[in-house]
Design a protein around this motif. Structure first.
Motif, PDB file in Angstrom:
ATOM      1  N   ASP A   1      12.585   9.057   3.923  1.00 10.13           N
ATOM      2  CA  ASP A   1      11.906  10.406   3.852  1.00 10.13           C
ATOM      3  C   ASP A   1      12.324  11.209   2.358  1.00 10.13           C
ATOM      4  O   ASP A   1      13.469  11.313   2.252  1.00 10.13           O
ATOM      5  CB  ASP A   1      12.275  11.910   5.010  1.00 10.13           C
ATOM      6  CG  ASP A   1      11.877  12.934   4.785  1.00 10.13           C
ATOM      7  OD1 ASP A   1      12.246  13.672   4.909  1.00 10.13           O
ATOM      8  OD2 ASP A   1      10.964  12.774   5.705  1.00 10.13           O
ATOM      9  N   LYS A   2      11.258  11.553   2.054  1.00 11.30           N
ATOM     10  CA  LYS A   2      11.155  12.268   0.778  1.00 11.30           C
ATOM     11  C   LYS A   2      12.566  13.298   0.454  1.00 11.30           C
ATOM     12  O   LYS A   2      13.158  13.769  -0.472  1.00 11.30           O
ATOM     13  CB  LYS A   2      10.401  13.123  -0.066  1.00 11.30           C
ATOM     14  CG  LYS A   2       9.855  11.659  -1.038  1.00 11.30           C
ATOM     15  CD  LYS A   2       8.170  11.674  -1.259  1.00 11.30           C
ATOM     16  CE  LYS A   2       7.453  11.094  -1.596  1.00 11.30           C
ATOM     17  NZ  LYS A   2       6.340  10.898  -2.585  1.00 11.30           N
ATOM     18  N   VAL A   3      12.371  14.289   1.883  1.00 10.52           N
ATOM     19  CA  VAL A   3      13.169  15.520   1.452  1.00 10.52           C
ATOM     20  C   VAL A   3      14.349  15.436   2.847  1.00 10.52           C
ATOM     21  O   VAL A   3      16.142  16.234   1.749  1.00 10.52           O
ATOM     22  CB  VAL A   3      13.007  16.626   2.305  1.00 10.52           C
ATOM     23  CG1 VAL A   3      13.419  17.856   3.426  1.00 10.52           C
ATOM     24  CG2 VAL A   3      10.990  16.706   1.899  1.00 10.52           C
ATOM     25  N   THR A   4      14.400  14.702   4.009  1.00 14.29           N
ATOM     26  CA  THR A   4      16.562  14.394   3.918  1.00 14.29           C
ATOM     27  C   THR A   4      16.529  13.394   4.061  1.00 14.29           C
ATOM     28  O   THR A   4      17.756  13.186   3.864  1.00 14.29           O
ATOM     29  CB  THR A   4      15.661  14.396   6.294  1.00 14.29           C
ATOM     30  OG1 THR A   4      15.181  13.223   6.061  1.00 14.29           O
ATOM     31  CG2 THR A   4      14.737  15.650   6.747  1.00 14.29           C
TER      32      THR A   4
ATOM     33  N   ASP B   1       0.675  -1.436  -0.122  1.00 11.18           N
ATOM     34  CA  ASP B   1       0.072  -0.043  -0.267  1.00 11.18           C
ATOM     35  C   ASP B   1       0.826   1.112   0.364  1.00 11.18           C
ATOM     36  O   ASP B   1       0.388   2.087  -1.085  1.00 11.18           O
ATOM     37  CB  ASP B   1      -0.765   0.062   1.131  1.00 11.18           C
ATOM     38  CG  ASP B   1      -1.908  -0.790   1.289  1.00 11.18           C
ATOM     39  OD1 ASP B   1      -2.229  -1.211   0.375  1.00 11.18           O
ATOM     40  OD2 ASP B   1      -2.326  -1.304   2.107  1.00 11.18           O
ATOM     41  N   ASP B   2       1.988   1.752   0.686  1.00  5.28           N
ATOM     42  CA  ASP B   2       2.997   2.495   0.929  1.00  5.28           C
ATOM     43  C   ASP B   2       3.814   2.419  -0.563  1.00  5.28           C
ATOM     44  O   ASP B   2       3.489   3.447  -0.890  1.00  5.28           O
ATOM     45  CB  ASP B   2       3.370   2.247   2.392  1.00  5.28           C
ATOM     46  CG  ASP B   2       2.910   2.400   3.321  1.00  5.28           C
ATOM     47  OD1 ASP B   2       1.996   3.000   3.632  1.00  5.28           O
ATOM     48  OD2 ASP B   2       3.660   2.155   4.119  1.00  5.28           O
TER      49      ASP B   2
ATOM     50  N   ARG C   1      12.620   6.221   7.128  1.00  7.78           N
ATOM     51  CA  ARG C   1      11.456   6.705   7.738  1.00  7.78           C
ATOM     52  C   ARG C   1      11.201   5.829   8.833  1.00  7.78           C
ATOM     53  O   ARG C   1      10.422   6.400  10.157  1.00  7.78           O
ATOM     54  CB  ARG C   1      10.480   6.337   6.511  1.00  7.78           C
ATOM     55  CG  ARG C   1       9.058   6.143   7.023  1.00  7.78           C
ATOM     56  CD  ARG C   1       7.936   5.226   6.598  1.00  7.78           C
ATOM     57  NE  ARG C   1       6.752   4.688   6.966  1.00  7.78           N
ATOM     58  CZ  ARG C   1       6.005   4.181   6.325  1.00  7.78           C
ATOM     59  NH1 ARG C   1       6.605   3.503   4.772  1.00  7.78           N
ATOM     60  NH2 ARG C   1       4.905   3.574   6.452  1.00  7.78           N
ATOM     61  N   PHE C   2      11.813   4.418   9.003  1.00  2.00           N
ATOM     62  CA  PHE C   2      11.375   3.548   9.988  1.00  2.00           C
ATOM     63  C   PHE C   2      12.327   4.476  11.038  1.00  2.00           C
ATOM     64  O   PHE C   2      13.641   3.918  11.217  1.00  2.00           O
ATOM     65  CB  PHE C   2      10.946   2.426  10.548  1.00  2.00           C
ATOM     66  CG  PHE C   2       9.801   1.964   8.833  1.00  2.00           C
ATOM     67  CD1 PHE C   2       8.399   2.347   9.566  1.00  2.00           C
ATOM     68  CD2 PHE C   2      10.542   1.573   8.097  1.00  2.00           C
ATOM     69  CE1 PHE C   2       7.527   1.554   9.228  1.00  2.00           C
ATOM     70  CE2 PHE C   2       8.909   0.933   6.727  1.00  2.00           C
ATOM     71  CZ  PHE C   2       7.764   1.355   7.865  1.00  2.00           C
TER      72      PHE C   2
ATOM     73  N   TYR D   1       6.894   9.747   2.063  1.00  2.00           N
ATOM     74  CA  TYR D   1       7.905   8.792   2.215  1.00  2.00           C
ATOM     75  C   TYR D   1       8.495   7.623   0.554  1.00  2.00           C
ATOM     76  O   TYR D   1       7.122   7.994   0.035  1.00  2.00           O
ATOM     77  CB  TYR D   1       7.894   7.868   2.980  1.00  2.00           C
ATOM     78  CG  TYR D   1       7.851   8.148   4.355  1.00  2.00           C
ATOM     79  CD1 TYR D   1       9.002   8.851   5.446  1.00  2.00           C
ATOM     80  CD2 TYR D   1       6.650   8.442   5.171  1.00  2.00           C
ATOM     81  CE1 TYR D   1       8.490   9.298   6.274  1.00  2.00           C
ATOM     82  CE2 TYR D   1       6.108   9.050   6.171  1.00  2.00           C
ATOM     83  CZ  TYR D   1       7.592   8.824   7.143  1.00  2.00           C
ATOM     84  OH  TYR D   1       7.240   9.667   8.500  1.00  2.00           O
ATOM     85  N   ARG D   2       9.296   7.960   0.075  1.00  2.00           N
ATOM     86  CA  ARG D   2       9.703   6.937  -0.702  1.00  2.00           C
ATOM     87  C   ARG D   2      10.434   5.861  -0.374  1.00  2.00           C
ATOM     88  O   ARG D   2      11.042   5.479  -0.087  1.00  2.00           O
ATOM     89  CB  ARG D   2      10.431   7.515  -2.366  1.00  2.00           C
ATOM     90  CG  ARG D   2      12.342   8.555  -1.516  1.00  2.00           C
ATOM     91  CD  ARG D   2      12.638   9.314  -2.025  1.00  2.00           C
ATOM     92  NE  ARG D   2      14.309   9.347  -1.546  1.00  2.00           N
ATOM     93  CZ  ARG D   2      15.773   8.869  -1.481  1.00  2.00           C
ATOM     94  NH1 ARG D   2      14.697   7.956  -2.509  1.00  2.00           N
ATOM     95  NH2 ARG D   2      16.278   9.493  -1.421  1.00  2.00           N
ATOM     96  N   TYR D   3      10.237   4.864  -1.630  1.00  2.00           N
ATOM     97  CA  TYR D   3      11.230   3.214  -1.466  1.00  2.00           C
ATOM     98  C   TYR D   3      12.570   3.653  -2.159  1.00  2.00           C
ATOM     99  O   TYR D   3      12.115   3.979  -3.267  1.00  2.00           O
ATOM    100  CB  TYR D   3      10.674   2.085  -2.011  1.00  2.00           C
ATOM    101  CG  TYR D   3      10.872   1.080  -1.549  1.00  2.00           C
ATOM    102  CD1 TYR D   3      11.293   0.532  -0.055  1.00  2.00           C
ATOM    103  CD2 TYR D   3      11.264   0.003  -2.528  1.00  2.00           C
ATOM    104  CE1 TYR D   3      11.356  -0.302   0.262  1.00  2.00           C
ATOM    105  CE2 TYR D   3      11.365  -0.694  -2.023  1.00  2.00           C
ATOM    106  CZ  TYR D   3      11.932  -1.726  -0.879  1.00  2.00           C
ATOM    107  OH  TYR D   3      12.415  -2.773  -0.353  1.00  2.00           O
ATOM    108  N   ASP D   4      13.635   3.274  -1.634  1.00  2.00           N
ATOM    109  CA  ASP D   4      15.025   3.234  -2.409  1.00  2.00           C
ATOM    110  C   ASP D   4      15.882   2.497  -2.445  1.00  2.00           C
ATOM    111  O   ASP D   4      16.198   1.807  -1.526  1.00  2.00           O
ATOM    112  CB  ASP D   4      15.920   4.856  -1.267  1.00  2.00           C
ATOM    113  CG  ASP D   4      17.092   4.787  -2.129  1.00  2.00           C
ATOM    114  OD1 ASP D   4      17.938   3.634  -2.198  1.00  2.00           O
ATOM    115  OD2 ASP D   4      17.071   6.502  -2.398  1.00  2.00           O
TER     116      ASP D   4
END
Length: 604
Positions: A113-116, A54-55, A120-121, A66-69
């Motif tokens: 985090d998309k910005v930093t 879902d994320d 995330r976790f 958030y993004r998945y890298d």
């Protein structure tokens, strides 16, 4: 191991990493979610994997933070697979991660985090049966966080109830570092008897035990709590969290098997984890996964029994690395012993099947409750209907709930909610209620929770809401809980709304006799779905629903209640809903009026 200071995303992932771990993690997630018959994956695993999928969809929106890298997801797994085995005999010299382990690591370290660009976790809860290689996996993560997260002077604490237990993670980490000259050279590791230091960034890995009063002053980048179920108090848990906020990207890593102590910090964390997985509460920073057997409530409503603990086909749910570890032969021996001895059975259930013993049975299925949400539900939907109000009132400084209920023309139960709390409650510094207080602050900000001024709940605000509903709608009855200030409020309302008939307000004693019928009615409607229940989706109410457990008696009666008497997790909204529903079920053709029923119910 080539020298690398800090992981930096690169398009040359295939060249840098041994395998496409992100793809393996995605395949595991899809397989778990697709396990509709629940043969290999329990409810919590399917929820954790569904959350990841879902994320991934949510991350496509610019509004999702958030993004998945995939580079970071691959890098942690690649690092761990370069570490050597340090216990037992294996076919390969280095660790080889199983798909479930890859999913855990890739999810925790891949989400950014998309910005930093930071993780995330920051909070991790992993619960699985014994011999699931939790300590070995954690040892690899410890070394990675110490070396590869670009954190100045990273302090890594490995904690447990005793020094010996803390060594269960520290010892394999120490041996991995000691037997990896390339790792030592790449990051300047120095391996000592009781610590590991990292010359390149000034970091250190050390152990800590549960004598929390002597452990203040630490500022960890990563803190591990091993076998959390064994912690009889909150001392060490609170100590490692006391520095929260002083590191830019901390990681609190908790691993455990199930236990027996339901009043401890572990079961509290487990309950919180279950709520996150069921979406009863939103906690973007919190990763949770629980491997256990399914109970009857975890299946479809048609399934009346849970997993058979002696059916070896179910064991993989609690032991996701089977048959690698533990072996099937070992589990069979333990199961045979458990059948022959009640004492061994308890140990088999908790430690080998990861089932908490003594836990009350969860009541409503949160996922089914959420499915009945209709955020457009308003007061206008209640106009022209016979309406009922239920209230559960706190007497001092905590949550109070008000529920408006009615049956609409389609036969659906409509439920609209209001919640109240004194403003001073949000200033509480009590560590045992911090998570709940944080939730209260969020809900107050989002207008799901009304704050009354002062140190104590102001019942005048609640009473005014009842009066407004009475003026706008055809409210037949307001039913209060037996205790606290319900009686005084009921008296005032009855005096002002006396129409010469039965009393407008009454009290309902909380016991199985009074609560069974309305509770069963609510339970059946939640299971039946949106066509039978429609509620406003207030997240405070969803939280209360997730907190409610139930005692089911031999005579068929049941009573919703809190997990433990002193639990900070409230069910006031559930009690208020039961109070609102009870008078709706009174047959009108049996000669007993509503006032008599409720008057008798107080002393039943």
């Amino acid at each position: 191991m080539t020298r690398r200071k800090t992981p930096t995303p690169s398009p040359a992932t295939e060249a840098e990493h041994a395998r496409d771990y992100a793809a393996i993690a995605l395949a595991y997630a899809k397989a778990a979610v697709a396990d509709k018959k629940q043969r290999k994956h329990c409810k919590f695993v399917r929820q954790a994997t569904q959350r990841h999928l879902d994320d991934l969809k949510r991350s496509r929106s610019k509004d999702y933070p958030y993004r998945y890298d995939e580079w970071h997801a691959n890098d942690i797994c690649d690092f761990v697979e370069k570490l050597p085995h340090v216990e037992g005999a294996w076919e390969t010299p280095n660790l080889t991660l199983e798909p479930v382990q890859i999913f855990i690591l890739a999810t925790i370290f891949g989400w950014r985090d998309k910005v930093t660009g930071l993780r995330r976790f920051t909070d991790v809860y992993i619960e699985m049966a014994r011999k699931g290689a939790k300590s070995t996996l954690t040892a690899g993560v410890v070394l990675y966080c110490a070396c590869c997260e670009d954190e100045p002077g990273p302090l890594i604490l490995v904690g447990a109830t005793t020094g010996a237990q803390a060594l269960k993670v520290f010892k394999p980490a120490r041996l991995m570092a000691l037997r990896s000259p390339a790792l030592q050279e790449a990051f300047g590791l120095q391996v000592w008897a009781k610590a590991i230091t990292i010359a390149d960034n000034g970091g250190e890995i050390q152990t800590i035990n549960s004598k929390g009063s002597t452990q203040d002053g630490h500022n960890p980048h990563m803190a591990v709590l091993d076998e959390l179920h064994a912690h009889k108090d909150r001392a060490l848990f609170d100590v490692i969290h006391s520095a929260d906020g002083s590191r830019r990207n901390p990681l609190y890593w908790k691993i455990t098997t199930a236990g027996f102590f339901l009043q401890g910090v572990c079961f509290e964390q487990r309950t919180y984890a279950a709520k996150v997985l069921s979406k009863a509460i939103a906690a973007e920073h919190f990763f949770a996964i629980i491997f256990t057997l399914d109970g009857p409530a975890d299946f479809t409503p048609e399934r009346k029994v849970g997993d058979d603990p002696y059916d070896e086909r179910n064991w993989v749910k609690a032991n996701p690395l089977m048959p690698v570890t533990p072996s099937l032969a070992a589990m069979r021996r333990l199961a045979t012993a458990a059948k022959a001895s009640p004492g061994s059975e308890g140990e088999f259930f908790t430690k080998r099947l990861n089932k908490w013993m003594g836990a009350a049975t969860a009541w409503l299925n949160v996922t089914q409750w959420i499915a009945c949400t209709d955020t457009s539900l308003s007061i206008d939907d209640f106009r022209g209907l016979d309406c009922y109000i239920g209230a559960d009132l706190s007497n001092v400084d905590d949550l109070s709930a008000l529920v408006l209920a009615a049956i609409d023309e389609k036969g659906r139960l409509l439920v609209k909610t209001w919640f109240y709390c004194p403003r001073a409650r949000l200033e509480s510094a009590d560590a045992t209620t911090k998570q709940v207080t944080d939730l209260y602050r969020l809900w107050a900000k989002e207008k799901h929770l009304t704050l009354t001024e002062g140190n104590f709940i102001d019942h005048r605000v609640i009473e005014q809401q009842i009066r407004e509903l009475k003026e706008q709608l055809a409210v037949r009855k307001a039913t209060f809980d037996q205790w606290n200030s319900g009686l005084a409020m009921a008296s005032r309302l009855n005096e002002d709304f006396d129409d010469g008939g039965e009393a407008f307000a009454a009290q309902l004693g909380k016991n199985a006799n009074n609560h069974t019928d309305p509770a069963k009615e609510i339970e059946a409607r939640v299971k039946a779905g949106p066509g039978h229940l429609r509620h406003d989706g207030n997240p405070v109410m969803t939280w209360c629903v997730g907190n409610a457990v139930v005692d089911r008696r031999v005579n068929g009666s049941l009573l919703p209640k809190k997990e433990t008497p002193n639990s900070p997790n409230k069910i006031d909204g559930v009690d208020a809903m039961v109070n609102a529903t009870a008078p709706m079920l009174l047959p009108e053709d049996e000669g007993q009026d509503l006032g008599d029923f409720l008057a008798n119910a107080v002393t039943a």
